[in-house]
Enzyme design. Structure first.
Site, short mmCIF file in Angstrom:
data_model
loop_
_atom_site.label_atom_id
_atom_site.label_comp_id
_atom_site.label_asym_id
_atom_site.label_seq_id
_atom_site.Cartn_x
_atom_site.Cartn_y
_atom_site.Cartn_z
N THR A 134 64.28 87.45 30.74
CA THR A 134 64.80 88.81 30.82
C THR A 134 64.26 89.57 32.02
O THR A 134 63.18 89.25 32.53
CB THR A 134 64.42 89.55 29.52
OG1 THR A 134 64.74 90.93 29.65
CG2 THR A 134 62.92 89.45 29.24
N ASP A 135 64.99 90.61 32.42
CA ASP A 135 64.49 91.49 33.49
C ASP A 135 63.35 92.38 33.01
O ASP A 135 62.65 92.99 33.81
CB ASP A 135 65.63 92.33 34.08
CG ASP A 135 66.32 93.24 33.06
OD1 ASP A 135 65.98 93.19 31.86
OD2 ASP A 135 67.22 94.01 33.46
N GLU A 136 63.17 92.46 31.68
CA GLU A 136 62.14 93.38 31.15
C GLU A 136 60.73 92.97 31.55
O GLU A 136 59.80 93.76 31.46
CB GLU A 136 62.24 93.49 29.63
CG GLU A 136 63.59 93.99 29.20
CD GLU A 136 63.60 94.70 27.85
OE1 GLU A 136 62.52 94.97 27.31
OE2 GLU A 136 64.70 94.99 27.37
N TYR A 160 57.68 92.85 23.24
CA TYR A 160 58.75 91.88 23.53
C TYR A 160 58.65 91.39 24.98
O TYR A 160 58.61 90.19 25.26
CB TYR A 160 60.13 92.51 23.29
CG TYR A 160 61.27 91.74 23.93
CD1 TYR A 160 61.63 90.47 23.46
CD2 TYR A 160 61.96 92.25 25.04
CE1 TYR A 160 62.65 89.74 24.07
CE2 TYR A 160 62.98 91.54 25.64
CZ TYR A 160 63.32 90.28 25.16
OH TYR A 160 64.33 89.56 25.77
N LYS A 164 57.80 87.62 26.49
CA LYS A 164 58.69 86.87 27.38
C LYS A 164 57.98 86.56 28.70
O LYS A 164 58.14 85.48 29.27
CB LYS A 164 59.99 87.66 27.65
CG LYS A 164 60.91 87.81 26.45
CD LYS A 164 61.49 86.51 25.92
CE LYS A 164 62.50 85.89 26.85
NZ LYS A 164 63.17 84.71 26.20
P1 NAD Z 1 69.42 86.89 19.54
O1 NAD Z 1 68.30 87.62 18.90
O2 NAD Z 1 70.81 87.32 19.31
O3 NAD Z 1 69.35 85.34 19.13
C1 NAD Z 1 68.16 84.61 19.12
C2 NAD Z 1 68.40 83.31 18.36
O4 NAD Z 1 67.18 82.56 18.39
C3 NAD Z 1 68.77 83.49 16.89
O5 NAD Z 1 69.85 82.66 16.55
C4 NAD Z 1 67.52 83.08 16.15
O6 NAD Z 1 67.76 82.53 14.85
C5 NAD Z 1 66.94 82.03 17.08
N1 NAD Z 1 65.49 81.87 16.92
C6 NAD Z 1 64.55 82.84 16.82
N2 NAD Z 1 63.33 82.30 16.65
C7 NAD Z 1 63.51 80.95 16.67
C8 NAD Z 1 62.62 79.85 16.57
N3 NAD Z 1 61.31 80.03 16.41
N4 NAD Z 1 63.12 78.61 16.62
C9 NAD Z 1 64.47 78.41 16.77
N5 NAD Z 1 65.35 79.41 16.86
C10 NAD Z 1 64.88 80.67 16.82
O7 NAD Z 1 69.07 86.87 21.09
P2 NAD Z 1 70.05 86.92 22.35
O8 NAD Z 1 70.37 88.32 22.65
O9 NAD Z 1 71.13 85.94 22.15
O10 NAD Z 1 69.04 86.40 23.49
C11 NAD Z 1 68.92 85.02 23.77
C12 NAD Z 1 67.85 84.84 24.84
O11 NAD Z 1 68.21 85.56 26.01
C13 NAD Z 1 66.47 85.38 24.43
O12 NAD Z 1 65.50 84.51 24.92
C14 NAD Z 1 66.38 86.73 25.13
O13 NAD Z 1 65.03 87.04 25.43
C15 NAD Z 1 67.17 86.46 26.39
N6 NAD Z 1 67.86 87.63 27.00
C16 NAD Z 1 68.63 88.45 26.21
C17 NAD Z 1 69.31 89.50 26.83
C18 NAD Z 1 70.19 90.43 26.01
O14 NAD Z 1 70.63 91.45 26.56
N7 NAD Z 1 70.52 90.15 24.77
C19 NAD Z 1 69.18 89.72 28.20
C20 NAD Z 1 68.37 88.86 28.94
C21 NAD Z 1 67.73 87.81 28.34
O1 DAU Z 2 67.17 93.98 29.80
C1 DAU Z 2 67.38 92.82 29.03
C2 DAU Z 2 67.04 93.12 27.59
O2 DAU Z 2 68.08 93.96 27.10
C3 DAU Z 2 66.89 91.88 26.73
O3 DAU Z 2 65.81 91.12 27.20
C4 DAU Z 2 66.67 92.26 25.26
O4 DAU Z 2 66.65 91.09 24.46
C5 DAU Z 2 67.82 93.15 24.83
O5 DAU Z 2 67.59 93.58 23.51
C6 DAU Z 2 67.96 94.34 25.75
O6 DAU Z 2 66.83 95.24 25.61
P1 DAU Z 2 67.02 96.84 25.55
O7 DAU Z 2 65.85 97.41 24.87
O8 DAU Z 2 67.38 97.37 26.89
O9 DAU Z 2 68.35 96.89 24.63
P2 DAU Z 2 68.79 97.88 23.45
O10 DAU Z 2 70.22 97.60 23.17
O11 DAU Z 2 67.83 97.83 22.32
O12 DAU Z 2 68.67 99.30 24.13
C7 DAU Z 2 69.42 99.63 25.30
C8 DAU Z 2 69.05 101.03 25.70
O13 DAU Z 2 69.54 101.95 24.71
C9 DAU Z 2 67.54 101.28 25.76
O14 DAU Z 2 67.26 102.18 26.81
C10 DAU Z 2 67.22 101.95 24.42
C11 DAU Z 2 68.49 102.70 24.10
N1 DAU Z 2 68.82 102.84 22.67
C12 DAU Z 2 68.83 101.72 21.92
C13 DAU Z 2 69.14 101.77 20.56
C14 DAU Z 2 69.13 100.55 19.71
C15 DAU Z 2 69.16 104.07 22.15
O15 DAU Z 2 69.19 105.09 22.87
N2 DAU Z 2 69.50 104.13 20.82
C16 DAU Z 2 69.48 103.05 20.00
O16 DAU Z 2 69.75 103.20 18.79
#
Ligand code: NAD
Ligand code: DAU
Length: 356
Positions: A134-136, A160, A164
């Site tokens: 992630t970019d975080e 988180y 990562k």
């Molecule tokens: P998600 O939470 O939707 O899915 C995660 C999946 O991993 C789930 O199916 C869960 O059951 C599985 N999992 C969790 N712990 C596990 C374990 N110990 N063993 C096996 N499986 C396990 O997450 P996502 O949004 O699909 O993100 C996927 C990946 O991409 C993550 O590594 C996240 O950090 C990264 N990522 C997410 C975003 C985003 O915006 N969602 C952006 C950048 C990177």
């Molecule tokens: O940047 C990549 C990341 O983006 C991934 O690594 C994470 O897995 C993914 O969850 C996401 O993280 P964020 O914290 O940015 O996503 P989230 O959707 O939780 O929140 C997006 C923005 O919106 C953040 O600034 C917080 C804000 N927010 C979020 C929720 C859930 C609100 O204002 N209200 C809300 O209820």
């Protein structure tokens, strides 16, 4: 066709990736997923008769199981999506994040190393371990700061992000120390179909359809760089095929948006698709107490993947958001199923204490 071991493939991005991979016949897939609250096997229901897709329930931290699966499926690559992924949950219970994101990734690397060391030199050269990150990990930007580059120093601010970052460091170390052919991608915020409704975009869509408040943390001016999930999946495939081993690739949407603007756009689309006679969805917007340690701005400089591998995001935000909202409207059974008691408990836990 070669097999790829995908972990976390029942979650949001992993499921979209597997569907695309099987649809485009990129490779056979073995999917290892623990099936946490964030997963949903319905996401992959359309593959139930696909003989080249296999699902295994299990933990990436289970060295014995992963070693067994590697022997059984003999994959040419591992793509690690498995993670605890929600920042707010990491603030309330960081332990799970260390368990899966740090220790789990470490065990997965160990199993991969043992497997890889026993391959023929020809297969060793072809093998890849791709870690989805992630970019975080780069921390927070001010409004005038340049976007994150691959060289930007790590400065994670949430449990988180810290977990990562730790996993990224282990992946790097396994390349430098053992020669394991690793690749890491650091991507910005994804949106699209099948995202669990704890994240901003699906939470806003579902709350709005229920006439519930649309919670905006702080002043709503925090900025995220939104990327349509399919663009992310295509980028991962490209890095897997053509990425230089040991390197990292930033992936972003070139699409910085303030949270309040995102929520207002969703409301405007809902006003068009499912209009209410007496109010606009935007009247549900409610400012609530901020997320502790809330990163102000993320922005990704994705010039490396663009220059070296020729990748560009294809979806624009308006059409991507429209498609996403339509998906949630057309998949009410999926929505019904994810709204479990555990989900309602989460909403209570996270939002009840936030009322300003
Ligand atoms: P998600 O939470 O939707 O899915 C995660 C999946 O991993 C789930 O199916 C869960 O059951 C599985 N999992 C969790 N712990 C596990 C374990 N110990 N063993 C096996 N499986 C396990 O997450 P996502 O949004 O699909 O993100 C996927 C990946 O991409 C993550 O590594 C996240 O950090 C990264 N990522 C997410 C975003 C985003 O915006 N969602 C952006 C950048 C990177
Ligand atoms: O940047 C990549 C990341 O983006 C991934 O690594 C994470 O897995 C993914 O969850 C996401 O993280 P964020 O914290 O940015 O996503 P989230 O959707 O939780 O929140 C997006 C923005 O919106 C953040 O600034 C917080 C804000 N927010 C979020 C929720 C859930 C609100 O204002 N209200 C809300 O209820």
């Amino acid at each position: 066709m070669p097999t790829v071991l995908v972990t976390g493939g029942a979650g949001f991005i992993g499921a979209n990736f597997i569907l695309l991979a099987r649809n485009k016949q990129w490779f056979n897939v073995a999917n290892l997923d623990k099936l946490t609250y964030a997963s949903n096997l319905e996401n992959l229901a359309q593959l139930q008769n696909d003989l080249n897709y296999h699902f295994v329930r299990g933990d990436i931290g289970n060295l014995e199981l992963v070693s067994y699966l590697l022997e059984q499926y003999q994959p040419n690559a591992i793509i690690n999506f498995a993670a605890e992924s929600h920042v707010d949950r990491s603030i309330l219970s960081p332990q799970d994040f260390i368990q899966t994101n740090v220790l789990g990734t470490f065990q997965l690397l160990e199993a991969s190393r043992f497997y890889w060391e026993k391959l023929s030199s020809q297969r060793q050269q072809k093998f890849r371990f791709l870690h989805v990150s992630t970019d975080e990990v780069y921390g927070s930007l001010n409004s005038k700061d340049p976007a994150f580059r691959e060289e930007t120093a790590y400065a994670p601010n949430s449990p988180y992000a810290a977990s990562k970052a730790a996993s990224d460091h282990f992946v790097r170390a396994y390349y430098h120390t053992y020669g394991l052919p690793t690749l890491t991608t650091n991507c910005s915020n994804n949106y699209g179909p099948r995202q669990f409704p704890e994240k901003l975009i699906p939470l806003t869509i579902l709350n709005a359809l229920d006439d519930k408040p649309l919670p905006i943390y702080g002043d709503g001016q925090n900025i995220r760089d939104w990327l349509y999930v399919i663009d992310h999946c295509e980028a991962i495939y490209l890095v897997l095929q053509q990425g230089k081993i040991g390197e990292t690739y930033n992936i972003g949407g070139l699409n910085e948006q303030a949270n309040l603007d995102v929520v207002e756009k969703i409301c405007a689309i809902l006003d068009e698709l499912v209009p209410k006679s007496d109010f606009s969805y935007s009247s549900l917007i409610t400012f609530v107490k901020d997320r502790p340690g809330h990163d102000r701005r993320y922005a990704i400089d994705c010039s490396k993947i663009s220059r070296d591998l020729g990748w560009q995001p294809q979806e624009n935000f308006d059409s991507g958001l429209f498609k996403t909202i339509q998906w949630y409207l057309n998949n009410s059974d999926w929505v019904k199923k994810v709204r479990s008691q555990a989900y309602e408990n989460w909403l209570k836990q996270n939002y009840e204490t936030r009322n300003n």
